[in-house]
Structures are given as C-alpha cells and as structure tokens.
Motif scaffolding. Structure first.
Motif, mmCIF file in Angstrom:
data_model
loop_
_atom_site.group_PDB
_atom_site.id
_atom_site.type_symbol
_atom_site.label_atom_id
_atom_site.label_comp_id
_atom_site.label_asym_id
_atom_site.label_seq_id
_atom_site.Cartn_x
_atom_site.Cartn_y
_atom_site.Cartn_z
ATOM 1 N N ALA A 30 41.097 58.992 35.382
ATOM 2 C CA ALA A 30 42.171 59.892 34.951
ATOM 3 C C ALA A 30 42.834 60.607 36.128
ATOM 4 C CB ALA A 30 41.615 60.913 33.952
ATOM 5 N N VAL A 31 42.064 60.937 37.153
ATOM 6 C CA VAL A 31 42.628 61.678 38.292
ATOM 7 C C VAL A 31 43.062 60.754 39.421
ATOM 8 C CG1 VAL A 31 41.292 63.738 37.743
ATOM 9 C CG2 VAL A 31 40.346 62.045 39.325
ATOM 10 N N ALA A 32 42.793 59.453 39.284
ATOM 11 C CA ALA A 32 43.217 58.512 40.323
ATOM 12 C C ALA A 32 44.728 58.334 40.278
ATOM 13 C CB ALA A 32 42.524 57.171 40.119
ATOM 14 N N PRO A 33 45.368 58.144 41.427
ATOM 15 C CA PRO A 33 46.827 57.905 41.442
ATOM 16 C C PRO A 33 47.181 56.654 40.644
ATOM 17 C CG PRO A 33 46.024 58.400 43.640
ATOM 18 C CD PRO A 33 44.808 58.192 42.787
ATOM 19 N N LEU A 34 48.257 56.730 39.892
ATOM 20 C CA LEU A 34 48.695 55.596 39.095
ATOM 21 C C LEU A 34 48.953 54.379 39.975
ATOM 22 C CD1 LEU A 34 49.679 54.232 36.502
ATOM 23 C CD2 LEU A 34 51.899 55.330 36.835
ATOM 24 N N SER A 35 49.530 54.593 41.136
ATOM 25 C CA SER A 35 49.839 53.472 42.024
ATOM 26 C C SER A 35 48.570 52.740 42.446
ATOM 27 C CB SER A 35 50.598 53.968 43.260
ATOM 28 O OG SER A 35 49.832 54.959 43.937
ATOM 29 N N THR A 36 47.474 53.471 42.621
ATOM 30 C CA THR A 36 46.204 52.844 42.998
ATOM 31 C C THR A 36 45.702 51.940 41.885
ATOM 32 O OG1 THR A 36 45.610 54.722 44.397
ATOM 33 C CG2 THR A 36 43.816 53.290 43.662
ATOM 34 N N LEU A 37 45.742 52.434 40.657
ATOM 35 C CA LEU A 37 45.294 51.625 39.528
ATOM 36 C C LEU A 37 46.159 50.376 39.366
ATOM 37 C CD1 LEU A 37 44.621 54.433 36.885
ATOM 38 C CD2 LEU A 37 42.944 53.241 38.289
ATOM 39 N N GLN A 38 47.447 50.519 39.568
ATOM 40 C CA GLN A 38 48.343 49.377 39.414
ATOM 41 C C GLN A 38 48.106 48.328 40.494
ATOM 42 O OE1 GLN A 38 52.108 51.546 39.188
ATOM 43 N NE2 GLN A 38 52.215 51.087 37.001
ATOM 44 N N ARG A 39 47.755 48.768 41.709
ATOM 45 C CA ARG A 39 47.442 47.795 42.756
ATOM 46 C C ARG A 39 46.147 47.056 42.439
ATOM 47 N NH1 ARG A 39 49.172 51.865 46.351
ATOM 48 N NH2 ARG A 39 47.013 52.470 46.771
ATOM 49 N N LEU A 40 45.210 47.735 41.774
ATOM 50 C CA LEU A 40 43.909 47.119 41.505
ATOM 51 C C LEU A 40 43.951 46.139 40.342
ATOM 52 C CD1 LEU A 40 41.490 50.187 41.912
ATOM 53 C CD2 LEU A 40 41.804 48.275 43.487
ATOM 54 N N ILE A 41 44.632 46.501 39.247
ATOM 55 C CA ILE A 41 44.550 45.667 38.039
ATOM 56 C C ILE A 41 45.911 45.242 37.494
ATOM 57 C CG2 ILE A 41 42.337 46.681 37.388
ATOM 58 C CD1 ILE A 41 43.780 48.378 35.316
ATOM 59 N N GLY A 42 46.988 45.583 38.200
ATOM 60 C CA GLY A 42 48.308 45.176 37.732
ATOM 61 C C GLY A 42 49.119 46.344 37.202
ATOM 62 N N ALA A 43 50.440 46.176 37.199
ATOM 63 C CA ALA A 43 51.339 47.281 36.848
ATOM 64 C C ALA A 43 51.154 47.740 35.402
ATOM 65 C CB ALA A 43 52.785 46.860 37.096
#
Length: 324
Positions: A142-155
């Motif tokens: 929840a507190v991770a940057p959205l851009s980080t999550l999108q780089r890891l598993i897709g937009a």
C-alpha cells in the motif's frame, strides 16, 4: 457491511448440493454470484433495508438455515465490497463471521499485516515476485510507489494491486448462470483402478444428469468432467456439445470422450463428477433431425422411462450395465 462471501463446508465431491444452497441465499437477495465448487458472493444492500437487519445478522440466519435444512455449516466473510469480503472469508471460522469494517482507516488496519497472496487475482508467481522485493504484506504494498509496482508486475496489474492494497474495492457481485448448473458425483468406496468401473460411474452420472435436465425441461450446452485422485489432486475437462441436449446417450458419449482423452493408465481414482452447464429452456433450442430410426426409438424409450421414474422412483428404469 453489504457483501457476504460464503463458503459452504461441503464433503469432498458433494458439489451437487451447491445449487440448493445458492437457492437459500436467493431467499434473501437475487444478487448472488456462484463461486464453484463450494462458495458464493451475495449483495445484501437491498436485503438490509427489507429485513431491517445488518448483513452480519443476516449471515447468522443464513448459517442456521444451511445447518437446519441441508446439514451444512459455512464460513462467512463480510465487507463493504466483494474483494474485501473474500479476504475476510480467508480468516473466518465456522460459526463466526469475519468482518472488514467500513471506515477507511479500519480497512487499512485490517489489511496491513495480511500477505499479498490473500488478494483475489494475486497468484503464486506474482506473490513470489513481490516477496523477492520485500513487498510481502499488503501494508508494504500500500505504501510502495505505484511506479515501482507497475515496473514489477505491469502497468494495469500494478495499478489494480495498489488500489486493492489500499482497500479500494471496485468489484461488484454479478449474478451468473453457474448457480443453475447441475452436478452428479460418483465417489468410490475405495481408490479405484478399474477403467470399466470408471466408465460405469460416468454412465450412471450422465444418466442422472439427463433425467434431471429433462425433469426441469432444460438442456445443457457444456459438460464438465472432474476426476479426483487418491493423492487429492484432480483433473477437470470441459466440452461444448454439438448441440444443447438433455439426451442421456449424448451426454454419456461426451463424458466417455473426455475420459478417454485423459489417457489414464492405472490411475487410482477416488471420485468422478459430471457437471451440466449453460442450461437453457428446452423449448428455446432445436434438435437436428437425423432420420435415424434407431435414434428415434431410443428417444421414445427415454420418454417412457422418464414417466416410469416419475411414478415409481429414479431407479425404476436403469441401463442394464448398472442394474447390479
């Protein structure tokens, strides 16, 4: 709370009871989404106003009725949305409804220490990827940057995961036709290796499905075979029929075809189940005439057998190979 996620404590391979249990939920709300083989979502927003009770109170009534009428206990999760209700179900125990509060801060607190794998739609591969980067709980996601999550598993997946971890539930309960399917199971008294006994179980299940479909004047478009093995694993295959039918020989042929395609060799089978899906009123479909006198004769015999079963019981007429 407006959404319930219910998991009925059904015995193994007793999936045929699910439609009746879904009917129990439909006594409270028409907005019921089946989650085979043993669960369902129910939207109780209208029911809360109609009955003057909260969803949690209605959950207690549902549990009592399931026990009284069907002898089945259930675990229930409640939440303001389908996703949150499904997460709550993972932590529910029979007899106790696990509730996700409606307040945003309380939702965040409930989700914070939960592993990422509890979210619907997060599979083992995605959870493993996130854990490799230290994002092993929903609070950290929840507190991770959205851009980080999108780089890891897709937009798209990253955006959806970020919203779910923050308690944003955009899902809704979608009534579906699965609750109108019919199932027939054949457990064996011991793990069975004999292919002939497997085929007899298939024949028996197909005959039962055909009889039940004709009794309610329905036909099915799809037949699904589930084979459960001694190690508790299972194989499932589905086949769309050439034409919607309730004709027992046609269902039997389809079941045999799926079974033979599995290529089982000395498999220790614990149970076999058939499910008829995509049910449609028989009057709305057509049957391709074959001008085959044998087929016409078989169908006439089937009609007579159905009348005999209706008068004298389901075992009044059975195929000769099942008479024993």
């Amino acid at each position: 709370m407006t959404i319930l996620c219910v998991r009925f404590q059904l015995p193994p391979m007793y999936e045929a009871a699910l439609p009746q249990l879904l009917g129990l939920l439909e006594d409270f709300t028409p907005v019921v989404e089946a989650l085979p083989p043993d669960g369902a979502l129910a939207d109780l927003r209208g029911a809360e106003r109609y009955f003057g009770r909260s969803a949690v109170e209605l959950a207690s009534v549902i549990r009592v009725r399931a026990l009284a009428h069907h002898g089945v206990d259930c675990a229930i999760g409640a939440g303001p949305g389908p996703m949150l209700a499904r997460v709550a179900l993972r932590y529910a125990e029979p007899g106790v409804t696990c509730v996700v509060p409606e307040e945003p801060d309380a939702i965040a607190e409930f989700l914070a220490d939960k592993p990422v794998a509890v979210l619907p739609g997060v599979g083992a591969a995605t959870a493993r990827t996130l854990c490799d980067y230290g994002l092993d709980t929903l609070g950290r996601v929840a507190v991770a940057p959205l851009s980080t999550l999108q780089r890891l598993i897709g937009a798209k997946a990253g955006r959806e995961l970020h919203e779910k971890a923050n308690g944003i539930d955009r899902g809704r309960v979608v009534p579906n036709a699965v609750s109108r399917s019919l199932a027939a199971e054949r457990p064996f008294p011991r793990d069975e290796l004999d292919p002939e006994r497997h085929r007899r179980a298939l024949l028996s299940a197909a005959e039962e499905l055909g009889t039940r479909l004709r009794a309610v004047e329905k036909v099915c478009r799809t037949l699904t075979l589930t084979v459960r093995y001694a190690d508790r694993s299972s194989t499932t295959r589905s086949r769309t029929l050439k034409e919607p039918t309730a004709h027992s020989p046609a269902l039997t042929r389809a079941a045999y075809g799926m079974y033979e395609a599995l290529g089982l060799q000395r498999a220790r089978v614990r149970a076999i189940a058939l499910r008829a899906e995509g049910l449609t009123p028989a009057e709305q479909v057509s049957h391709q005439l074959t001008f085959d006198p044998v087929d016409e004769k078989v169908r006439r015999i089937e009609e007579v057998a159905d009348r005999a079963r209706a008068k004298f019981g389901p075992r009044a007429v059975t195929p000769g190979s099942l008479a024993a």
